[in-house]
Write a protein that holds these residues in place. Structure first.
Motif, PDB file in Angstrom:
ATOM      1  N   LEU A  12       0.825  -1.210   0.000  1.00  0.00           N
ATOM      2  CA  LEU A  12       0.000   0.000   0.000  1.00  0.00           C
ATOM      3  C   LEU A  12       0.859   1.258   0.000  1.00  0.00           C
ATOM      4  O   LEU A  12       0.516   2.241  -0.658  1.00  0.00           O
ATOM      5  N   ALA A  13       1.966   1.215   0.722  1.00  0.00           N
ATOM      6  CA  ALA A  13       2.865   2.375   0.737  1.00  0.00           C
ATOM      7  C   ALA A  13       3.456   2.621  -0.644  1.00  0.00           C
ATOM      8  O   ALA A  13       3.578   3.769  -1.084  1.00  0.00           O
ATOM      9  N   ARG A  14       3.800   1.539  -1.369  1.00  0.00           N
ATOM     10  CA  ARG A  14       4.328   1.695  -2.729  1.00  0.00           C
ATOM     11  C   ARG A  14       3.270   2.291  -3.648  1.00  0.00           C
ATOM     12  O   ARG A  14       3.558   3.165  -4.460  1.00  0.00           O
ATOM     13  N   LEU A  15       2.038   1.832  -3.514  1.00  0.00           N
ATOM     14  CA  LEU A  15       0.948   2.385  -4.320  1.00  0.00           C
ATOM     15  C   LEU A  15       0.763   3.867  -3.999  1.00  0.00           C
ATOM     16  O   LEU A  15       0.625   4.688  -4.898  1.00  0.00           O
ATOM     17  N   HIS A  17       2.985   5.935  -2.835  1.00  0.00           N
ATOM     18  CA  HIS A  17       4.125   6.683  -3.382  1.00  0.00           C
ATOM     19  C   HIS A  17       3.932   6.909  -4.877  1.00  0.00           C
ATOM     20  O   HIS A  17       4.147   8.018  -5.372  1.00  0.00           O
ATOM     21  N   ALA A  18       3.502   5.870  -5.577  1.00  0.00           N
ATOM     22  CA  ALA A  18       3.295   6.005  -7.025  1.00  0.00           C
ATOM     23  C   ALA A  18       2.232   7.052  -7.324  1.00  0.00           C
ATOM     24  O   ALA A  18       2.393   7.873  -8.232  1.00  0.00           O
ATOM     25  N   LEU A  19       1.159   7.052  -6.567  1.00  0.00           N
ATOM     26  CA  LEU A  19       0.059   7.981  -6.817  1.00  0.00           C
ATOM     27  C   LEU A  19       0.318   9.387  -6.279  1.00  0.00           C
ATOM     28  O   LEU A  19      -0.423  10.310  -6.594  1.00  0.00           O
ATOM     29  N   ARG A  24       2.955  10.386 -12.485  1.00  0.00           N
ATOM     30  CA  ARG A  24       2.873   8.927 -12.341  1.00  0.00           C
ATOM     31  C   ARG A  24       1.422   8.471 -12.294  1.00  0.00           C
ATOM     32  O   ARG A  24       1.066   7.442 -12.883  1.00  0.00           O
ATOM     33  N   ALA A  25       0.574   9.221 -11.612  1.00  0.00           N
ATOM     34  CA  ALA A  25      -0.853   8.871 -11.570  1.00  0.00           C
ATOM     35  C   ALA A  25      -1.443   8.921 -12.970  1.00  0.00           C
ATOM     36  O   ALA A  25      -2.215   8.035 -13.364  1.00  0.00           O
ATOM     37  N   LEU A  59       7.578   3.454 -11.248  1.00  0.00           N
ATOM     38  CA  LEU A  59       6.397   2.594 -11.297  1.00  0.00           C
ATOM     39  C   LEU A  59       6.778   1.120 -11.403  1.00  0.00           C
ATOM     40  O   LEU A  59       6.112   0.261 -10.824  1.00  0.00           O
ATOM     41  N   ARG A  60       7.860   0.834 -12.119  1.00  0.00           N
ATOM     42  CA  ARG A  60       8.360  -0.549 -12.168  1.00  0.00           C
ATOM     43  C   ARG A  60       8.842  -0.980 -10.793  1.00  0.00           C
ATOM     44  O   ARG A  60       8.549  -2.088 -10.338  1.00  0.00           O
TER      45      ARG A  60
END
Length: 110
Positions: A12-15, A17-19, A24-25, A59-60
């Motif tokens: 969830l933390a990675r998600l 961070h991505a968003l 990136r979003a 994102l990768r």
């Protein structure tokens, strides 16, 4: 009740961070529609190819997109088909939290 593990919270933390970055979003939202080459993503989103490369690397690293070699080029897609509907659910949540975001006059929350 499902047990929450450190793996769950890390994912969830990675998600999150991505968003947390608008570009990136936007990349994730574009890729939920169809896979794309980095140069096409950069052009569509109005960023440099280098910036797009950095965003795709992030994102990768977050496990959200995957690179698919195609001859001398590489295209990108969402890493899991479940991400596309999940992103749609998140968009609906945004609209539930801020209904003024999108009205009959168009979406202002982009």
């Amino acid at each position: 009740m499902e047990t929450v593990t450190l793996t769950h919270t890390a994912a969830l933390a990675r998600l999150g961070h991505a968003l947390s970055d608008e570009t990136r979003a936007r990349v994730l939202l574009v890729l939920r529609e169809a896979p794309a080459y980095p140069s096409d993503l950069a052009e569509a989103l109005g960023v440099s190819r280098q910036a797009m490369s950095n965003h795709l690397a992030c994102l990768r690293g977050c496990g959200l997109v995957e690179a698919v070699p195609d001859g001398r080029r590489t295209w990108y897609r969402l890493a899991d088909p479940l991400l596309a509907p999940a992103l749609g659910d998140l968009l609906r949540l945004v609209l539930a939290v801020d209904p003024a975001c999108c009205s009959g006059e168009g979406c202002t929350c982009a």
